[in-house]
Enzyme design. Sequence first.
Site, PDB file in Angstrom:
ATOM      1  N   LEU A 180       1.750   8.089  -4.992  1.00  0.00           N
ATOM      2  CA  LEU A 180       1.237   9.136  -5.875  1.00  0.00           C
ATOM      3  C   LEU A 180       2.301   9.580  -6.881  1.00  0.00           C
ATOM      4  CD1 LEU A 180      -0.685  12.308  -4.594  1.00  0.00           C
ATOM      5  CD2 LEU A 180      -0.041  11.779  -6.933  1.00  0.00           C
TER       6      LEU A 180
ATOM      7  N   GLU B 185       2.851   9.080 -11.234  1.00  0.00           N
ATOM      8  CA  GLU B 185       2.375   8.417 -12.451  1.00  0.00           C
ATOM      9  C   GLU B 185       3.502   7.759 -13.231  1.00  0.00           C
ATOM     10  OE1 GLU B 185       1.370  11.323 -11.390  1.00  0.00           O
ATOM     11  OE2 GLU B 185      -0.777  11.035 -11.071  1.00  0.00           O
TER      12      GLU B 185
ATOM     13  N   PRO C 116       3.182  13.164 -16.333  1.00  0.00           N
ATOM     14  CA  PRO C 116       4.379  12.696 -15.631  1.00  0.00           C
ATOM     15  C   PRO C 116       4.818  11.311 -16.119  1.00  0.00           C
ATOM     16  CG  PRO C 116       2.806  13.621 -14.058  1.00  0.00           C
ATOM     17  CD  PRO C 116       2.105  13.549 -15.392  1.00  0.00           C
TER      18      PRO C 116
ATOM     19  N   HIS D 188      -8.618  18.492 -15.571  1.00  0.00           N
ATOM     20  CA  HIS D 188      -9.523  17.360 -15.394  1.00  0.00           C
ATOM     21  C   HIS D 188     -10.426  17.130 -16.611  1.00  0.00           C
ATOM     22  CE1 HIS D 188      -8.293  18.111 -11.267  1.00  0.00           C
ATOM     23  NE2 HIS D 188      -8.826  16.975 -10.891  1.00  0.00           N
TER      24      HIS D 188
HETATM   25  C1  LIG Z   1       0.000  14.486 -11.022  1.00  0.00           C
HETATM   26  C2  LIG Z   1      -1.299  14.314 -10.336  1.00  0.00           C
HETATM   27  N1  LIG Z   1      -1.787  13.082 -10.120  1.00  0.00           N
HETATM   28  C3  LIG Z   1      -2.976  12.903  -9.521  1.00  0.00           C
HETATM   29  C4  LIG Z   1      -3.714  13.963  -9.114  1.00  0.00           C
HETATM   30  C5  LIG Z   1      -5.071  13.739  -8.446  1.00  0.00           C
HETATM   31  N2  LIG Z   1      -5.002  14.087  -7.042  1.00  0.00           N
HETATM   32  C6  LIG Z   1      -5.379  15.298  -6.607  1.00  0.00           C
HETATM   33  S1  LIG Z   1      -5.096  15.523  -4.966  1.00  0.00           S
HETATM   34  C7  LIG Z   1      -4.434  13.969  -4.823  1.00  0.00           C
HETATM   35  C8  LIG Z   1      -3.913  13.520  -3.494  1.00  0.00           C
HETATM   36  C9  LIG Z   1      -2.902  14.458  -2.966  1.00  0.00           C
HETATM   37  O1  LIG Z   1      -2.482  14.049  -1.696  1.00  0.00           O
HETATM   38  P1  LIG Z   1      -1.468  14.926  -0.844  1.00  0.00           P
HETATM   39  O2  LIG Z   1      -0.266  15.235  -1.660  1.00  0.00           O
HETATM   40  O3  LIG Z   1      -1.248  14.227   0.426  1.00  0.00           O
HETATM   41  O4  LIG Z   1      -2.194  16.310  -0.603  1.00  0.00           O
HETATM   42  P2  LIG Z   1      -3.581  16.578   0.154  1.00  0.00           P
HETATM   43  O5  LIG Z   1      -4.658  16.508  -0.904  1.00  0.00           O
HETATM   44  O6  LIG Z   1      -3.732  15.555   1.213  1.00  0.00           O
HETATM   45  O7  LIG Z   1      -3.484  17.958   0.695  1.00  0.00           O
HETATM   46  C10 LIG Z   1      -4.457  13.301  -6.038  1.00  0.00           C
HETATM   47  C11 LIG Z   1      -3.998  11.920  -6.266  1.00  0.00           C
HETATM   48  C12 LIG Z   1      -3.191  15.242  -9.353  1.00  0.00           C
HETATM   49  N3  LIG Z   1      -3.844  16.355  -9.001  1.00  0.00           N
HETATM   50  N4  LIG Z   1      -1.996  15.388  -9.963  1.00  0.00           N
END
Ligand SMILES: Cc1ncc(C[n+]2csc(CCOP(=O)(O)OP(=O)(O)O)c2C)c(N)n1
Lengths: 426, 426, 351, 351
Positions: free
Chosen positions: D85, D87, D116, D156
């Site tokens: 995760l 970018e 990012p 979004h």
């Molecule tokens: C910079 C960024 N990239 C992508 C996203 C889309 N996105 C939202 S939640 C998520 C996953 C997050 O996973 P984690 O950090 O494990 O937290 P959780 O949702 O499991 O609590 C993603 C990829 C985002 N919000 N921000």
Amino acid sequence: MAPDRWIKNPDADPSLDGPGTSGVPSAEHMVRGLRQTAQGEGLVELLSPEGELSSHPDYPLDVTPDLLKGLYRDMVLVRRFDREGNALQRQGQLGIWVPLLGQEAAQVGAGRAMKPQDMAFPSYREHGIAWCRGIDPTELLGIFRGTDHGGWDPKKNRFHNYTIVIGNQALNATGYAMGQRFDGLVGNNDPDRDEATIVFFGDGATSQGDVHEGMVYAASFDAPVVFYCQNNQWAISEPVETQSRVPLHQRAAGYGFKGIRVDGNDVLACLAVTRWALDECRSGNGPVMIEAFTYRMDAHTTSDDPTRYRLADVTEAWKMFDPIERVRVHLTRSGWADDDFFASVQADADELAARFRAHAVGLETPPPTRIFDHVYSSPNPQLERQEREFLDYLEDFSDGDGPDASSGGASLAGTAAGANAVGGVL
Amino acid sequence: MAPDRWIKNPDADPSLDGPGTSGVPSAEHMVRGLRQTAQGEGLVELLSPEGELSSHPDYPLDVTPDLLKGLYRDMVLVRRFDREGNALQRQGQLGIWVPLLGQEAAQVGAGRAMKPQDMAFPSYREHGIAWCRGIDPTELLGIFRGTDHGGWDPKKNRFHNYTIVIGNQALNATGYAMGQRFDGLVGNNDPDRDEATIVFFGDGATSQGDVHEGMVYAASFDAPVVFYCQNNQWAISEPVETQSRVPLHQRAAGYGFKGIRVDGNDVLACLAVTRWALDECRSGNGPVMIEAFTYRMDAHTTSDDPTRYRLADVTEAWKMFDPIERVRVHLTRSGWADDDFFASVQADADELAARFRAHAVGLETPPPTRIFDHVYSSPNPQLERQEREFLDYLEDFSDGDGPDASSGGASLAGTAAGANAVGGVL
Amino acid sequence: MTTSEKASEQTADQIRADVAAEIAAIAAKPITIAKALNMALRAAMEIDDKVLVMGEDVGTLGGVFRITDGLKKDFGEHRVIDTPLAEAGIVGTGVGLALRGYKPVCEMQFDGFTFPAFDQIISQVAKMQYRSQGAWQMPMVIRIPFGGGIGAVEHHSESPESLFCHIAGLRVMSPSTPADAYWMLRHAIELPDPVIFFEPKRRYWEKGVLDTSVDPGTIASSIVRREGTDCTVVSYGPSMPTVMKAATAAETEGRSLEVIDLRTLSPLDLGPVLASVRKTGHLVVVSEAPRESSITSEVAARITEEAFYSLAAPVLRVAGFDTPYPPSKLEELYLPSLDKILDTVDRSLAY
Amino acid sequence: MTTSEKASEQTADQIRADVAAEIAAIAAKPITIAKALNMALRAAMEIDDKVLVMGEDVGTLGGVFRITDGLKKDFGEHRVIDTPLAEAGIVGTGVGLALRGYKPVCEMQFDGFTFPAFDQIISQVAKMQYRSQGAWQMPMVIRIPFGGGIGAVEHHSESPESLFCHIAGLRVMSPSTPADAYWMLRHAIELPDPVIFFEPKRRYWEKGVLDTSVDPGTIASSIVRREGTDCTVVSYGPSMPTVMKAATAAETEGRSLEVIDLRTLSPLDLGPVLASVRKTGHLVVVSEAPRESSITSEVAARITEEAFYSLAAPVLRVAGFDTPYPPSKLEELYLPSLDKILDTVDRSLAY
Ligand SMILES: Cc1ncc(C[n+]2csc(CCOP(=O)(O)OP(=O)(O)O)c2C)c(N)n1
Ligand SMILES: Cc1ncc(C[n+]2csc(CCOP(=O)(O)OP(=O)(O)O)c2C)c(N)n1
Ligand SMILES: [Mg+2]
Ligand SMILES: [Mg+2]
């Protein structure tokens, strides 16, 4: 109660924290910084500062006279053209030069550890790696004279362009290494064909998000990439303790791969450890991080004035660890090299320097059309029009004196010195 | 030869790597992922899944009936309004809901460890922390109904706005904590006045450069900040092993501070460890990292369909580690709580849910002027003009049917379902 | 007001008076833009101890351009902070410090090194007030030495201001004289809004006199630098001296240029430009930044929309080409020059 | 050409024929933009095994919008890569893969999460060819679902395309129909230049027929979508359907609008717009993106410069306000709408 081990500066002088801190770090401050990063697990060392050879169980190296003489020659020649770069800048022939003085072993050791099929991603100080990759030093000059942003064929020698934005190349190198793996050129037990990538960056760069993400990706994709950090103790004016409380190679464990700290002024240790690391990578056990513990003996760049932030006596002290001297001592003492050898290396170095200088002075400003070249892979009407209009505009003046191209007009003269002084800040 | 420890998946089935890999991970794949992150140094645990109480030498906790009953009530109420959020979204009353199911202990434990003067920086799933900070759950609803980007006073309760861009808040929290230190409110041996900050993020977030830089800065400035990572095993569809080969709390050592892994489904362990960590920070020994090892029992958000990427039986297996059940078992078995207590908590929960629902349904769309409010701290002519012209334009239609505000016109109807389906992707 | 508050009020007044005296003392002799910026930081830090300076090499070294020279010595390492080498970190922790009540002045070492911080700037700095409906303010300044003409290597000569002008919630400013450098930076630090403060690095050593009779309300507004009747030329920052010289040169050819310095690039204050164009009927916009989707496009589009019937010619632009910044030996060809400006004015007047 | 090369040439031809047959087979029935994009990726991957897809959740899940649905199943996890995760990591490793000879198609999950990666995009992706004088090419596509209207939370629904249009070295494209989505993405993947590919996420489920007789040379050029005589309306991506509906509505009121879809936002292809404006004398530019220093400013400035005497009115814009994107319950007020467009056309014609 917290165990001491993660308390920073347990014996710190609280007065250092107050608003009264003097602008210049004290000698103790400096020494503490050094000690802090120098301590921890020992450096891998094969050739001591006194020229004593030893061996290391994990990083075997067959040290022959030819090997050591070759490395000596590399280091002397690299240092020689590096010094010439400084001189050329002082004489106004280059806009800036980025000296590597003190880091010859860290670079030549790593550079000579690479196989032809390996790929290198430098930052901007890796003239010694360039040398080992077969880049002619003159090809480095365009960037520093301002005639080019590149200057060599990054594909032919598998030596990528210099990357100036700190940390960017850590990700680019990781991606390249992922490609090596996707190409099936990792882990075939074929050391002459299997590939690896090595990426160079400084102690300061370890703080950048890109370096972190590079390590995350490399671990996630088992990328065959060696993260080679030249910890030269300084990021411009900032001591390494601004970036980290603990030795930098310890970062690797947090990502689940191996981190090694090597005496960056010991060319044999750098060679042996880097070769081991590259081989680990090519056989599928990458990534690996190497921290080459060294010291930036000169200014950050020719635009920098280190007297403003560090004590000359610390730099003096580091002269005892000179990377070339210990090799010379060993070659002499062991009888592996005689005066003729040293003299011929010196002659080669002087010849290289002369050629380097001649090339620099002769480098010409590219034609105006260069501004518009290679923005895209093929022409497009918008840019072609801007180019055409600009060339027409230049044409209009071609009968007379030419246009006043100076964006600052006459008064710029007064500031030229100032502008020059910063022209090169990197 | 590389020691095994940094080889990923030493027993990996090579066929998994080939292009023939099926789109859905196998059960073994999942289990291997779990095992890999679950192993390593043991979790701190004070209340076992079976409801057995134990103690830990490093993280003492005085477990009274009132304490445990309070935590139980917190978790039940938090789960109740979380479930109501899901239901409201299903009924079209919210655009999206981000469920915390399964993470009640990780959040209530951490939330209740905070002192009033401490500051929290949540990501977007921390409804349980909000609850502990005294934010009324209804204040969370604006974001999810699309009437607001915020909704509560982040200063009053010392609970920052939700941060949606993954990782950003790690740096913001570190900066805030640096400020606590610069304010002289750290290390005075005054636990009622000394402050600390805690920042929440997920396992996926650990890959972001911002989280790394947060840790670098926190270490460099001795910032009193607890990095609280809820490792719920998933970043949307990606298992935690995509982010790391090794348990995440090990990152901390690479920066020179302490990392602890706690059973994130054990509210007592989360409370004890977080309290310890915050106290470390407030007394000047920060930062500290905590990995709360838990599981995301529900979808990533109401827009997500986890059946596409994970096996229901793994989720089923995690039910045995339910954070509330083990507390209920202990309260019952020890006689600390009777049926009346459980009934009254249930009644409170239902009442809260009803209030939550009523508030959601009643939330009104703000006036058009809201679009232009608080872009800057004071009006400026450019924006005032855009606002005036827009209000005039709206005014023009006020006699008739109002403007066709639909940006897609009639045909959007056909895609509304589609749009709704993604309306909430986070 | 409690007595202690009153006392500190008095002290603050005292400090303000001291600062004013300091300025007055040197107001007579010309100082450089670099010095003016340094003085502005110093004054802001003296008056308000919540003001912090942070960035790479800003402490002991005083910054690679020496804009923060001496500040660490006088204000200490907690107010003049050498940060780890990470720009997202500088801005991201700056945000946190601002939430905590500080007023961070962050330095980006060069224009081209601002981008690692772009996400924090767009997602947090610019939107925090909007997101929280004003519960948070974001009193933060991000100083960026920008533009070319200094003979530097790649990434050290860029003009990315247009990117920031496109982001709502940010104020974008660029001074072109020592007096403006001083007063605009003071103003930027006092504003509760985030300000991206673009410093014309090529002009750091140009000198001017500090004007002490400044109206803080208008210090960042567009200003007519030279009156004229034939054609309006609008610019800002590093191109301003070139434009002023072009105006002088034009005069000898019998052309009267009215020159306007935008000072604030976003939100734009186009009042003086409109007034001028209504008078001259001709407008040329000058900037080093690439042309496409830029601040010069915006000025052209807006002025055309608002003064359509006044324009005798389309708004013309002297701008960077839509290429990356070229190797420095070519930069004088790339940058707006006196002749390019005069040539474009001619083209405008020929309509 | 060696025999093995010839053999693989033949296989490639065979694959190309298969792909063409596939397309022909479904060309008759309408498909969605989402499906068209998915097909384009699939076809590109079939034809060229150097094409990779990488991003967050693009593998097993098939992307949060299912654009990469099924690809991992068929091409394997080394060609359809679920990345950590981060970018900057997606784009930065994508750069390295491109240097290695791959053609990465990177997905940013949402517009607001692109930042990012901004540094890598500006400093490496956009400049690599220029820096190396063409020694490296940068055959990379960065797909960004963009724009509002989907009722989502903050970050979004943004329209950051103007930021990328300002960066030389990047190509910026946005399709508005399923056929364009398919062919433009195919084209983008084949280009040796980096392409920022903005997908109108609000329109993912709108349907259209795949046109199989497409000229790759012009697929990304501006195109007249509807001929008319009274006023030209230029737009792209998600606003196009709204503009088309406005044109239909205008017709019932007796106004004939000529509608042009830009398709490529940088470098701009303004030929058809100029031709149209020379005919109609009126131009309205429509985009969701904030107005200041944007793609709409650029179109207005350029067209005014090049067709000054043809314009009977200033170029007017229907664009996002210079505010952050509002909470979603207010977004329909924020976005360009049929009535806003008609109102603006009226204003233009009233000049
Ligand atoms: C910079 C960024 N990239 C992508 C996203 C889309 N996105 C939202 S939640 C998520 C996953 C997050 O996973 P984690 O950090 O494990 O937290 P959780 O949702 O499991 O609590 C993603 C990829 C985002 N919000 N921000
Ligand atoms: C992103 C970025 N920020 C700032 C700079 C300016 N800068 C150039 S070199 C340098 C210090 C680098 O230190 P280190 O990583 O230790 O490498 P060294 O120069 O010592 O080899 C800085 C801050 C830059 N080039 N890129
Ligand atoms: Mg260094
Ligand atoms: Mg998670």
